[in-house]
Design an enzyme around this catalytic site. Structure first.
Site, short mmCIF file in Angstrom:
data_model
loop_
_atom_site.label_atom_id
_atom_site.label_comp_id
_atom_site.label_asym_id
_atom_site.label_seq_id
_atom_site.Cartn_x
_atom_site.Cartn_y
_atom_site.Cartn_z
N ASP A 60 0.86 -1.19 0.00
CA ASP A 60 0.00 0.00 0.00
C ASP A 60 0.90 1.24 0.00
O ASP A 60 2.12 1.12 0.10
CB ASP A 60 -0.95 -0.02 1.20
CG ASP A 60 -0.22 0.06 2.54
OD1 ASP A 60 1.02 0.15 2.56
OD2 ASP A 60 -0.90 0.03 3.58
N SER A 61 0.30 2.41 -0.11
CA SER A 61 1.12 3.61 -0.30
C SER A 61 1.63 4.17 1.02
O SER A 61 2.46 5.06 1.03
CB SER A 61 0.28 4.68 -0.98
OG SER A 61 -0.71 5.15 -0.09
N GLY A 62 1.13 3.67 2.13
CA GLY A 62 1.47 4.25 3.42
C GLY A 62 0.46 5.30 3.83
O GLY A 62 0.35 5.64 5.01
N GLY A 63 -0.30 5.80 2.87
CA GLY A 63 -1.26 6.87 3.16
C GLY A 63 -2.29 6.47 4.20
O GLY A 63 -2.48 7.14 5.21
N PHE A 64 -2.93 5.32 3.99
CA PHE A 64 -4.01 4.91 4.88
C PHE A 64 -3.52 4.78 6.31
O PHE A 64 -4.17 5.24 7.25
CB PHE A 64 -4.63 3.59 4.41
CG PHE A 64 -5.73 3.10 5.31
CD1 PHE A 64 -6.98 3.69 5.27
CD2 PHE A 64 -5.50 2.08 6.21
CE1 PHE A 64 -8.00 3.27 6.12
CE2 PHE A 64 -6.51 1.65 7.06
CZ PHE A 64 -7.76 2.24 7.01
N ASP A 114 -2.21 8.51 -1.67
CA ASP A 114 -3.52 9.16 -1.66
C ASP A 114 -3.85 9.65 -0.26
O ASP A 114 -3.21 9.27 0.72
CB ASP A 114 -4.60 8.16 -2.11
CG ASP A 114 -4.75 7.00 -1.13
OD1 ASP A 114 -3.73 6.57 -0.54
OD2 ASP A 114 -5.87 6.51 -0.94
N GLN A 212 -10.86 8.04 -4.86
CA GLN A 212 -11.44 8.50 -3.59
C GLN A 212 -12.78 9.18 -3.88
O GLN A 212 -13.44 8.83 -4.83
CB GLN A 212 -10.45 9.44 -2.88
CG GLN A 212 -9.21 8.72 -2.35
CD GLN A 212 -9.48 7.88 -1.09
OE1 GLN A 212 -10.52 8.00 -0.45
NE2 GLN A 212 -8.54 7.00 -0.74
N GLY A 239 -10.76 4.57 0.56
CA GLY A 239 -11.65 5.40 1.37
C GLY A 239 -12.94 4.73 1.81
O GLY A 239 -13.87 5.40 2.24
N ASP A 289 -8.10 -6.95 0.06
CA ASP A 289 -7.21 -7.29 1.17
C ASP A 289 -7.96 -6.99 2.45
O ASP A 289 -8.81 -6.11 2.49
CB ASP A 289 -5.94 -6.43 1.15
CG ASP A 289 -6.22 -5.00 1.61
OD1 ASP A 289 -6.69 -4.20 0.78
OD2 ASP A 289 -6.00 -4.69 2.80
N CYS A 327 -14.04 -28.31 5.75
CA CYS A 327 -12.79 -27.63 5.38
C CYS A 327 -11.68 -28.65 5.18
O CYS A 327 -11.53 -29.58 5.97
CB CYS A 327 -12.40 -26.63 6.48
SG CYS A 327 -10.82 -25.81 6.19
N CYS A 329 -8.44 -28.00 5.24
CA CYS A 329 -7.13 -27.49 5.68
C CYS A 329 -6.47 -28.45 6.66
O CYS A 329 -7.09 -29.33 7.24
CB CYS A 329 -7.26 -26.09 6.27
SG CYS A 329 -7.64 -26.02 8.03
N CYS A 332 -8.17 -28.52 10.27
CA CYS A 332 -9.43 -29.26 10.40
C CYS A 332 -9.23 -30.75 10.17
O CYS A 332 -9.99 -31.57 10.68
CB CYS A 332 -10.47 -28.69 9.43
SG CYS A 332 -10.93 -27.01 9.88
N HIS A 358 -6.30 -21.89 9.50
CA HIS A 358 -7.66 -22.24 9.10
C HIS A 358 -8.40 -21.06 8.48
O HIS A 358 -9.03 -21.20 7.43
CB HIS A 358 -8.50 -22.78 10.27
CG HIS A 358 -9.96 -22.80 9.92
ND1 HIS A 358 -10.52 -23.78 9.12
CD2 HIS A 358 -10.95 -21.89 10.15
CE1 HIS A 358 -11.79 -23.49 8.89
NE2 HIS A 358 -12.08 -22.35 9.50
ZN LIG Z 1 -9.88 -25.61 8.27
#
Ligand SMILES: [Zn+2]
Length: 380
Positions: A60-64, A114, A212, A239, A289, A327, A329, A332, A358
């Site tokens: 990310d840009s660091g802005g947030f 931004d 934005q 935003g 994200d 699941c 994974c 599980c 998980h």
């Molecule tokens: Zn799982």
């Protein structure tokens, strides 16, 4: 994109992330700039070399983060002065220095600097902020174009996105990040196995723009048109998820998507629950994200095919069943709810690791399901 703020998805080694099928990670420029510092990461070959991860990375840009973590920030036309949350020291980010930091960190996709407009904001305030973001977008692009060759990748190292494209069979529908990025790539460097995918070992970063405009549909439209005019290979909707009601988020996403080019990746920043990410993906969002799967996991909140489970509750203390029988994974497949509950109640490190594995698996499965529905054209 799982969030790896400090070049690490908390508690999960990179080989496990690969096994889970993570294709791209997000790193936070603000945090990495403060610690270990851009120069250290740059010398180690950028984030890929530093964290031993050859799949894609986005920063990310660091802005947030500057805006959300710093009450003492000062915004001017030139940039933002802020204090480190680590030691209180004073720092300055401008579009130029944020680009320099991201080029040094060497992610595959980097973001224009931004201003994240706060919520609520008046229309005047949202417009002013949008105008500033547009001016900063131009400065970001200008600096990036002049310095993009300084990316610290090894000579001849293909970008992670290119390499990943080689492993992904071409989708029947031309949708999704890989094919959209593929359309922008040169095809003058064919390699074996790329016949159906004219994507190349292209040695470059991509800079995405950020839309934005607060919660105002008209400003959002204008922000899209003017950001597209500046021209980027991908666009983010910024935003949002800043405290507004969910229904409003959805409304703004929907109306912003209408104007964003469909042949470029569209990235919605900072969402959401499993239901939300599926919904947004089916609306046309390609990238998202969120810290939710990893942060919630560390607090014992787990997402399953039967809804949310709070593993700390006493009702799981003698439950022999798997966390989520649906699941696949490694957690599980092996451990009982009773054991996971015990680890959490005892504050064992393993609790955070297993819970995170998980939750990530559940999120990635959710997205695999969405991609399958898009591929086969099944109804939402
Ligand atoms: Zn799982």
């Amino acid at each position: 994109m799982p969030v790896g703020t400090l070049a690490s998805v908390k508690g999960v080694p990179q080989d496990v992330l690969e096994e889970l099928g993570v294709q791209i990670l997000l790193g936070n420029t603000y945090h990495l700039y403060l610690r270990p510092g851009v120069e250290t990461v740059r010398k180690m070959g950028g984030l890929h070399g530093f964290m031993a991860w050859d799949r894609a990375v986005l920063t990310d840009s660091g802005g947030f983060q500057v805006f959300s973590l710093n009450e003492l920030r000062k915004v001017t036309e030139e940039g933002v002065t802020f204090r480190s949350h680590l030691d209180g020291s004073s720092h300055f980010f401008s579009p130029e220095s944020a680009m320099a930091a991201q080029i040094g960190l060497g992610a595959d996709i980097i973001m224009a600097f931004d201003e994240c407009t706060e919520y609520p904001a008046s229309r005047e305030r949202a417009r002013e902020s949008m105008e500033l973001t547009l001016r900063w977008a131009e400065r970001s692009k200008k600096y990036f174009e002049a310095h993009k060759h300084e990316v610290p990748w090894k000579s001849g190292q293909p970008s992670a996105i290119s390499r990943q494209e080689l492993q992904i069979p071409p989708p029947r529908l031309r949708s999704g990040l890989a094919s959209r990025l593929g359309e922008n790539a040169r095809d003058d460097n064919h390699r074996e196995g790329t016949k159906h995918c004219p994507l190349v070992a292209d040695h470059r970063q991509l800079l995405f723009g950020i839309v934005q405009g607060g919660m105002d549909r008209e400003l959002r439209r204008e922000s899209v048109l003017r950001t597209v005019e500046i021209g980027f290979p991908g666009y983010a909707i910024g935003g949002l998820s800043v405290g507004e009601p969910r229904e409003l988020t959805r409304e703004i996403v929907e109306s912003t998507l209408e104007h964003l080019p469909a042949d470029k990746p569209r990235y919605l920043m900072g969402v959401g629950t499993p239901e939300e990410i599926a919904e947004y993906a089916l609306m046309g969002i390609d990238m998202m994200d969120c810290v939710l799967p990893t942060r919630a996991a560390r607090h014992g909140l787990l997402f399953t095919s039967q809804g949310k489970v709070s593993i700390k509750q006493a009702q799981h203390a003698q439950d022999e069943s798997a966390l989520d029988p649906a699941c696949g994974c490694r957690v599980c497949g092996r451990y009982s709810r009773a054991y996971l509950r015990h680890l959490y109640a005892s504050n064992e490190l393993l609790a955070q690791v297993l819970n995170t594995v998980h939750n990530l698996s559940f999120y990635l499965d959710t997205m695999r399901g969405v991609r399958e529905r898009i591929r086969t054209g099944a109804p939402a």
